[in-house]
Design an enzyme around this catalytic site. Structure first.
Site, PDB file in Angstrom:
ATOM      1  N   ILE A 260     -78.001  46.998  41.831  1.00 21.30           N
ATOM      2  CA  ILE A 260     -77.283  47.252  40.594  1.00 21.30           C
ATOM      3  C   ILE A 260     -77.934  48.404  39.843  1.00 21.30           C
ATOM      4  CG2 ILE A 260     -78.581  45.699  39.072  1.00 21.30           C
ATOM      5  CD1 ILE A 260     -75.762  44.692  38.106  1.00 21.30           C
ATOM      6  N   GLY A 261     -77.150  49.200  39.149  1.00 20.82           N
ATOM      7  CA  GLY A 261     -77.706  50.288  38.357  1.00 20.82           C
ATOM      8  C   GLY A 261     -77.055  51.622  38.661  1.00 20.82           C
ATOM      9  N   ILE A 263     -78.535  54.529  39.528  1.00 19.45           N
ATOM     10  CA  ILE A 263     -79.086  55.341  40.614  1.00 19.45           C
ATOM     11  C   ILE A 263     -78.353  55.107  41.935  1.00 19.45           C
ATOM     12  CG2 ILE A 263     -81.132  55.669  42.072  1.00 19.45           C
ATOM     13  CD1 ILE A 263     -82.824  55.547  39.537  1.00 19.45           C
ATOM     14  N   GLU A 282     -75.289  43.043  48.837  1.00 23.08           N
ATOM     15  CA  GLU A 282     -75.097  41.890  47.961  1.00 23.08           C
ATOM     16  C   GLU A 282     -74.034  42.172  46.920  1.00 23.08           C
ATOM     17  OE1 GLU A 282     -78.446  42.066  44.613  1.00 23.08           O
ATOM     18  OE2 GLU A 282     -79.209  42.433  46.621  1.00 23.08           O
ATOM     19  N   ILE A 357     -88.492  49.031  37.727  1.00 23.39           N
ATOM     20  CA  ILE A 357     -88.932  49.319  36.356  1.00 23.39           C
ATOM     21  C   ILE A 357     -90.264  50.048  36.323  1.00 23.39           C
ATOM     22  CG2 ILE A 357     -89.700  48.208  34.200  1.00 23.39           C
ATOM     23  CD1 ILE A 357     -87.570  46.033  34.747  1.00 23.39           C
TER      24      ILE A 357
END
Length: 480
Positions: A260-261, A263, A282, A357
């Site tokens: 997710i995200g 990038i 996923e 992170i």
């Protein structure tokens, strides 16, 4: 057992149920089939139909002390949740546990006025749960996404009521779990009572998410738009990261997993000149559509479900949901199958692209927290990092990507992790780390070599300080 005997059995169950309270009736529901990987365990139950009613009436079955499962992501049943919160206040129920992964919507059950009535138990924290977890009004379960179904199948979580959202029944009475099969399939299979929010805006999907309406105890008709993932403009740093990965690490014929995200979406945007890409992930979002339409994604070289886009859940815009609807190219499966390392590694050139992170100079990766503050969850990062690393063809690429600095300008490559930060991907799992300044390959490298590679892709403003701190920590200068 004959059909007549079965009908007699179910008739007896219904007659007993008429003399019981709604809560007691939960335990009289016919047992549901359970086959771990069968594509369709939800056969029609003879002589059983759900009751169609309002959301307010449907949730009256919930009483104090119950364990509830809530369908997540784009399938979050927000009409049922709103009615449940109203019921919680009016009926003065207490200590109801809501189990879920990332949900979309307001999640008003997390507000302070519901403290003591509902308690959210997140297996992956969404933005609507972070404050409740931080304030101690909600809980978080660290767990691999692939193992969440085991909580239900091993009866570690005994689900009294499942709140789900489904596509409308077809001519044969079959609905689907739409864009979110993930761990919901296991929860539904093991729930004592099922309340389904039926929404014509839910895409009808192929795969493991098919459920016959006779397995639902109550159905509620709604017509609500699905939650959408609002796409933000790509930053210069994200564009550079996407180009580095697409041009250097993604090969033709690769099987892609995107975490997710933003990038992962940036990477997808740079892959239009690639050929015969596959998807076994996923989750996925809108980024795959353009690649299908331009012929870059064909899934032709995949070993597992050749020709199919395989996913566990999807979250995007209405364009994505329209693309998924009745599309036999898209298969939504049980997450225990999708994220199974032994299955992932069979596909060719598995390329797992995940965000993180913070990374320390030895390669420890923080992905679920900012210091002591829980931010998201373990998710499927390790499932796919290992699946790619163990690829049977020896060409898998486990990739972790992040901008080199935070929005405040602090380095995301650090000498030591922040106090309380949780390591999701260990230093032994890491292969590729990517920032806008380059690609660091850490597999097989010792600590001073790792420090050298990571400092090389850190922001230039922080490299000198990192090198000094690395020498103090390792007692040796970082070197290639």
């Amino acid at each position: 057992m004959s059909a007549a005997t079965l009908r007699s059995l179910f008739t007896g169950v219904r007659n007993i149920g008429r003399t019981l309270s709604r809560a007691d009736r939960i335990y009289q529901s016919p047992k549901r089939s359970f086959y771990l990987y069968s594509p369709e365990p939800f056969h029609p139950i003879p002589d059983k139909e759900p009751k169609w009613t309002t959301a307010e009436d449907a949730v009256e079955v919930v009483t104090s002390g119950m364990t509830i499962y809530v369908h997540g992501c784009a399938a979050t049943p927000n009409v049922l949740l709103e009615a449940l919160c109203k019921h919680g206040i009016e009926s003065r129920i207490r200590n109801v546990e809501l189990n879920h992964i990332h949900t979309e919507g307001p999640a008003i059950y997390n507000e302070p006025e519901y403290d003591g009535i509902f308690r959210s138990n997140s297996m992956f924290i969404g933005g609507n749960c972070r404050k409740a977890v931080a304030d101690g009004r909600g809980d978080f379960v660290p767990i691999f996404l692939s193992e969440i179904p085991l909580l239900f199948r091993r009866k570690i979580y005994n689900v009294d009521v499942a709140l789900i959202q489904v596509s409308p029944p077809d001519n044969h009475g079959f609905c689907t779990l739409g864009p979110s099969v993930d761990c919901t399939r296991a929860a539904v299979q093991n729930a004592k009572y099922i309340i389904a929010q039926v929404n014509p805006n839910m895409p009808r999907t192929f795969g493991d998410g098919v459920i016959h309406m006779s397995h639902c105890d109550v159905m509620v008709q709604v017509n609500e738009p699905l939650p959408e993932l609002h796409i933000t403009p790509m930053t210069e740093e994200e564009n550079k990261i996407g180009a580095l990965i697409a041009e250097n690490l993604v090969q033709d014929g690769a099987t892609l997993q995107m975490g997710i995200g933003s990038i992962p979406d940036c990477v997808l945007a740079k892959l239009k000149d690639h050929r015969d890409l596959g998807v076994h992930s996923e989750m996925f979002s809108d980024g795959i559509i353009d690649l299908v339409e331009c012929g870059a994604i064909t899934n032709a070289r995949k070993v597992i479900q050749t020709g199919k886009i395989v996913g566990g859940f999807a979250l995007g815009t209405n364009r994505l949901y329209r693309f998924m609807n009745n599309n036999p190219m898209v298969v939504m499966n049980d997450i225990a199958m999708v994220n199974n390392t032994a299955i992932i590694c069979q596909n060719p050139k598995v390329t797992a692209i995940n965000s993180c992170i913070e990374v320390d100079l030895t390669g420890q990766v923080v992905s679920d927290s900012i210091g002591t503050r829980m931010y998201s969850g373990v998710g499927g990062q390790i499932d796919f990092i290992r699946g790619a690393a163990l690829g049977l063809d020896g060409q898998g690429k486990p990739i972790l990507a992040m901008p080199s600095t935070t929005k405040r300008g602090d380095s995301k490559i650090v000498t030591t992790l922040r106090e309380g930060a949780g390591v999701v991907t260990t230093r032994a799992h890491v292969h590729y780390v990517v920032t806008e300044y380059g690609i660091a390959y850490l597999f097989g490298k010792n600590l001073r070599q790792r420090a050298y590679e990571l400092i090389r892709i850190a922001h230039p403003d922080h490299r000198e300080a990192l090198e000094t701190a690395a020498f103090e920590r390792l007692r040796v200068m970082p070197c290639p």
